[in-house]
Write a protein that holds these residues in place. Sequence first.
Motif, PDB file in Angstrom:
ATOM      1  N   GLY A  52       0.807  -1.225   0.000  1.00 24.26           N
ATOM      2  CA  GLY A  52       0.000   0.000   0.000  1.00 24.26           C
ATOM      3  C   GLY A  52       0.826   1.254   0.000  1.00 24.26           C
ATOM      4  O   GLY A  52       0.345   2.312  -0.374  1.00 24.26           O
ATOM      5  N   LYS A  53       2.101   1.134   0.436  1.00 29.05           N
ATOM      6  CA  LYS A  53       2.987   2.315   0.426  1.00 29.05           C
ATOM      7  C   LYS A  53       3.900   2.285  -0.792  1.00 29.05           C
ATOM      8  O   LYS A  53       4.221   3.302  -1.376  1.00 29.05           O
ATOM      9  N   VAL A  54       4.337   1.077  -1.172  1.00 25.92           N
ATOM     10  CA  VAL A  54       5.278   0.943  -2.304  1.00 25.92           C
ATOM     11  C   VAL A  54       4.573   1.175  -3.630  1.00 25.92           C
ATOM     12  O   VAL A  54       5.125   1.751  -4.551  1.00 25.92           O
ATOM     13  N   ARG A  55       3.308   0.722  -3.733  1.00 31.23           N
ATOM     14  CA  ARG A  55       2.575   0.707  -5.008  1.00 31.23           C
ATOM     15  C   ARG A  55       3.467   0.097  -6.091  1.00 31.23           C
ATOM     16  O   ARG A  55       3.864   0.746  -7.053  1.00 31.23           O
ATOM     17  N   TYR A  56       3.772  -1.189  -5.883  1.00 30.72           N
ATOM     18  CA  TYR A  56       4.791  -1.887  -6.674  1.00 30.72           C
ATOM     19  C   TYR A  56       4.481  -1.887  -8.172  1.00 30.72           C
ATOM     20  O   TYR A  56       5.387  -1.772  -8.996  1.00 30.72           O
ATOM     21  N   LEU A  57       3.210  -1.992  -8.530  1.00 30.23           N
ATOM     22  CA  LEU A  57       2.870  -2.073  -9.954  1.00 30.23           C
ATOM     23  C   LEU A  57       2.811  -0.707 -10.628  1.00 30.23           C
ATOM     24  O   LEU A  57       2.628  -0.620 -11.828  1.00 30.23           O
ATOM     25  N   ASP A  58       2.931   0.382  -9.853  1.00 36.75           N
ATOM     26  CA  ASP A  58       3.095   1.719 -10.451  1.00 36.75           C
ATOM     27  C   ASP A  58       4.593   1.938 -10.660  1.00 36.75           C
ATOM     28  O   ASP A  58       5.276   2.529  -9.820  1.00 36.75           O
ATOM     29  N   SER A  59       5.108   1.452 -11.777  1.00 34.71           N
ATOM     30  CA  SER A  59       6.563   1.431 -11.963  1.00 34.71           C
ATOM     31  C   SER A  59       7.112   2.739 -12.531  1.00 34.71           C
ATOM     32  O   SER A  59       8.308   2.974 -12.515  1.00 34.71           O
ATOM     33  N   ARG A  60       6.238   3.620 -13.042  1.00 35.17           N
ATOM     34  CA  ARG A  60       6.715   4.879 -13.618  1.00 35.17           C
ATOM     35  C   ARG A  60       6.862   5.939 -12.539  1.00 35.17           C
ATOM     36  O   ARG A  60       6.107   5.951 -11.566  1.00 35.17           O
ATOM     37  N   GLU A  61       7.781   6.868 -12.760  1.00 35.87           N
ATOM     38  CA  GLU A  61       8.026   7.928 -11.776  1.00 35.87           C
ATOM     39  C   GLU A  61       6.814   8.846 -11.652  1.00 35.87           C
ATOM     40  O   GLU A  61       6.407   9.217 -10.550  1.00 35.87           O
ATOM     41  N   ASP A  62       6.207   9.207 -12.807  1.00 38.26           N
ATOM     42  CA  ASP A  62       5.064  10.121 -12.740  1.00 38.26           C
ATOM     43  C   ASP A  62       3.846   9.468 -12.087  1.00 38.26           C
ATOM     44  O   ASP A  62       3.006  10.148 -11.502  1.00 38.26           O
ATOM     45  N   GLU A  63       3.751   8.134 -12.157  1.00 38.85           N
ATOM     46  CA  GLU A  63       2.655   7.431 -11.462  1.00 38.85           C
ATOM     47  C   GLU A  63       2.829   7.561  -9.948  1.00 38.85           C
ATOM     48  O   GLU A  63       1.866   7.769  -9.218  1.00 38.85           O
ATOM     49  N   GLN A  64       4.084   7.447  -9.502  1.00 38.73           N
ATOM     50  CA  GLN A  64       4.356   7.562  -8.065  1.00 38.73           C
ATOM     51  C   GLN A  64       4.103   8.986  -7.570  1.00 38.73           C
ATOM     52  O   GLN A  64       3.558   9.191  -6.492  1.00 38.73           O
ATOM     53  N   ILE A  65       4.479   9.988  -8.398  1.00 34.90           N
ATOM     54  CA  ILE A  65       4.314  11.400  -7.986  1.00 34.90           C
ATOM     55  C   ILE A  65       2.830  11.759  -7.918  1.00 34.90           C
ATOM     56  O   ILE A  65       2.358  12.328  -6.944  1.00 34.90           O
ATOM     57  N   ARG A  66       2.088  11.420  -8.975  1.00 38.17           N
ATOM     58  CA  ARG A  66       0.664  11.785  -9.030  1.00 38.17           C
ATOM     59  C   ARG A  66      -0.207  10.899  -8.144  1.00 38.17           C
ATOM     60  O   ARG A  66      -1.313  11.274  -7.766  1.00 38.17           O
ATOM     61  N   GLY A  67       0.294   9.674  -7.863  1.00 38.76           N
ATOM     62  CA  GLY A  67      -0.489   8.756  -7.031  1.00 38.76           C
ATOM     63  C   GLY A  67      -1.616   8.078  -7.775  1.00 38.76           C
ATOM     64  O   GLY A  67      -2.580   7.612  -7.178  1.00 38.76           O
TER      65      GLY A  67
END
Length: 1119
Positions: A52-67
């Motif tokens: 839930g914190k790693v969001r492992y399948l969101d592998s792109r940087e912009d996916e991690q930034i935007r959530g």
Amino acid sequence: MGPTNLEKIIALQRNPANIRNLCILAHVDHGKTTLADCLVATNGIISSRLAGKVRYLDSREDEQIRGITMKSNAISLHYRNGDQEYLLNLIDSPGHVDFSSEVSTAVRLCDGAIIVIDAVEGVCPQTQVVLRQAWLENIKPVLVINKIDRLIVELKLTSQEAYTHLQKILGQVNAVTGTLFTSKVLEERAEQVEQREEEGENDSERLSGDQVYDWSAGLEEADDSQLYFSPDQGNVVFASAIDGWGFSIQQFAHIYSQRMGIKAEVLLKTLWGDFYLNAKAKKIMKGAQAKGKKQLFVQLVLDNIWSLYDAVVTRRDKEKVEKVLTSLGVKVLARDLRHSDPKVLLSAICSQWLPVSQAVLLMVSEKLPSPLEMVAERVEKLMSVGARRFDSLPEQTQELKRAFLQSSSGESDPVIVFVSKMFAVDTKALPQNRQRPLSQEEMSQRRELARQRHADRMSSERTPQEGPPAPLDTAKMESLPLKESKPEEEVEQQTFIAFARVYSGVVKKGQRVFVLGPKYDPAQGLSTLPEGVSASDCVTEVPHLSCCFMESLYLLMGRELEELEEVPVGNVLGIGGLEESVLKSATLSTSPACPPFIPLNFEATPIVRVAIEPKHPSEMPKLVRGMRLLNQADPCAEVLIQETGEHVLVTAGEVHLQRCLDDLRDRFAKIEISASKPIIPFRETVVRTPKVDMVNEDLGKQHKVAIIHQVKEEASQGRSSDTLHVDSGGLVTLITPNRLATVSVRAIPLPEEVTSLLERSAELIRTLEQINMSLREGKRLDISHRTLEAITGLKAQLESLLQGRKWRNAVEHVWAFGPRRYGPNILLNSVEGYQRPSVWQCLDRGVKAGEAGAQAAVIRDLDNSIVSGFQLATLSGPMCEEPLMGVCFSVEKWDIQSSAPPQHQESLEEDSISHGTLEDSKVEGSSETLAEGTTDRPLQARRRPEAASADCYGPVSGQLIAAMKEACRHAFQAQPQRLMAAMYTCEIMATADVLGRVYGVLGKREGRVLHEEMKEGTGMFIIKAVLPVAESFGFADEFRKKTSGLASPQLVFSHWEVISSDPYWVPTTEEEYLHFGEKADSANQSLKYMNAVRRRKGLYVEEKIVEHAEKQRTLGKNK
């Protein structure tokens, strides 16, 4: 990931009965990726504490930034349930509306889906969309109601209120599913009735029975027992993925059957529903609500969870926590007990008591189908492309259905693979280029080499004049940059990998297969290719068929790839080496009998377009290459070059556009680019003559006449009045420059319902056009019963909508649709005595086609010129060169004269001589004598109509196309013109305290609120509004700023809407001057949009650039 795990997965891939291909679908921010993290943690890929914190399948940087998730990503998981072992190919998909095309690519490859719903927000717009997508692809859904902790912590509901709320959510989901099911059953019922009528089974009894036509009969017979979501069926899990807990009713039934001594089967049926426990009689009884008792679900399940949250999160009662721990038999680490954040302790308890992964994986393995259980209906649907029906496909093609259903993986079985999308990865991320761990020997060798190099360098520093070591050193130094430069070249490259699934056979590395294009016809392929041909001896004569090598096969593991040698049937995989053969999606097969699969069903339409250019013009080739790669990597983005030479990128929305630009800048082109302001599409239309003016004053007859005179004046300025005539009724008559043809056209506004029907039926009209083209060419075509039924339905709907005196027999006289032959405009044949074949000829082909053909043979050669002129006119209108919409052009007169007036004869002769055939060119020398002598004129006049009718690509045809186009444009201008704007529907969830700000932002951007309602049991309001696409840029950001992030809009393209204001209006009456000022000071929205488009296209814009100019005064001479 360890090698043992990889070997385990390879072993499990060979057993299709225990494979589950599933995707996670939901609205944005409902917790898909967090749930996926919990499932990934079961395989030890990430820590369960970080789920839930790693969001492992969101592998792109912009996916991690935007959530938010932007790309669908796959991972293979191993799950053991008792003695059974399962392989789960899990695909996480985006929930944002801009990326719904990614959902389509994921759904096609799966057999089942997990629908995730937020317990607070309930069924949202995108939830309905994903349910429909799953339904259209015939995949089975299961439900996870997530974020139940929000009901306790945020909404502070009691367990009883939460139960009622959960019941409502289930009811909403089942209502959506029921609607889809009902429409399907009624369609099938209508088909059956029509088939019976065709087969002549309807005797008098049957006929009398069918006249009543009991719709409900089909619904009663249809089996919907397995269709709906119900906790007692085991297809619903209640969860809070962020806190790590989740359960199905089966788990509690099992727990309480041991404690209470009640059979698990009985508890399973009564735990959800209106049942309560009678403590005195020790029985489970019905009617809890009527008797004011607690339902079993509340008493045995929810109360326990509520008391746990009360002890751990709300009160932080250590004594109660310890009691809970001992009663549950759960051991928690001392550091978790001491932790300042109560959520840490909560997730530590819940992950042992009710692990969400266990509940979801158990439901998936039991309720979702394996590849072996694929429904025959789904196979037929996948293989029936366009107008063709499955029965009409060749026998060898129909035999492939067996291979599909059996999921056979023998050596002799044909390989069938569907590629749903291409995705780009860095070349260095491929398994073959990945750095492998060094062995002890290699490490010691490198150590020795480094010591040697260091010693050499030290000795060269002490004695620079010494010779022998220096060449050694330089040799080593020279070799270093070579080693470094190689990875840099590789980094430049993006390797494309196909996201695919094997439907039949075994795919092997290095195998050669056929690539079947979307227009490939298996019947044509089988007749052209020799029998028993394979892809290894590929022949390229067959259209839409090519060959390719599968250079490498990969197991998709989220952020990593693992190389495989072969992949059996029923598995999801990545295929390398297809970038040259596959653009976005394709069907691959070793059998030429295999038809291409039906195209993916995209919910989002790309509408936001920007023009892109490099900052430095010399880098244009890099931009072109980058845009080509982006086009291949994104299923929804479109890349095109306009007539002006602009490179245009078309995307689904603002977030999608931003991601595409970032990809282009950082990954594909790797150059600085500048993007224009978004190019907003508009449409042009005509409306009925308005009864009132801009200040709601009645328009007098004089005013209407003045408008027509104004149009006439404009027309006469543009062309000589002897070739163009506009009458008071708006009928435009135009004569071609060579005086051979006269066309009279009238523009009529289509009713709104007809326009929207034509827009919805674009694909069907395109199919109809293809059928008509085949019939004109004399080809035989097997049209599916469903397509014919759809065409008949379209015709019937048009007839019912086009009622009244002016539309009499209009549907039968439809000449063409436009632009591009399938648009929302109609060309009507109102020419007296011209009976051409109807566009509906496929419905009654063979009956009237022959007669019509015989009658139309005289002037049929130039028939296409009229259609071409109409297509050109509808493609770019006179207001701002945008396509037309909702306009009917009625051709009321079309004459081709056999002879011309004497004064124009000379030009005619020159025309015929210069464009004539070889025989005509022999007369070139005697053209003067022909002009002088009048005796030869009858010969010329006789020869001319033959040339006109035979030469359909000659000057007459070209002039007729131009005349028709101009006539349509003038007819359009003779009516009141309006612009149509593209509109978004905007769904907003907001709390009461920010409601005023929401209305403020919408009002500022020309938005219109349709309705608002309060969500029961919550303080949230749901606002539905429409907003012009032109005003939507920066809307979401402004929205979040104004509402402090408490409301976020979801924009979906909805429809086209006429802007009521007239762009050519100027104030004339006293009231208008009072209201709008001398120069119409309040902005005319329509004029603003029109001028913006004209300015962008380089067209003339009527505006004063300088007003009240004064002579420049200088400081030196202040006179």
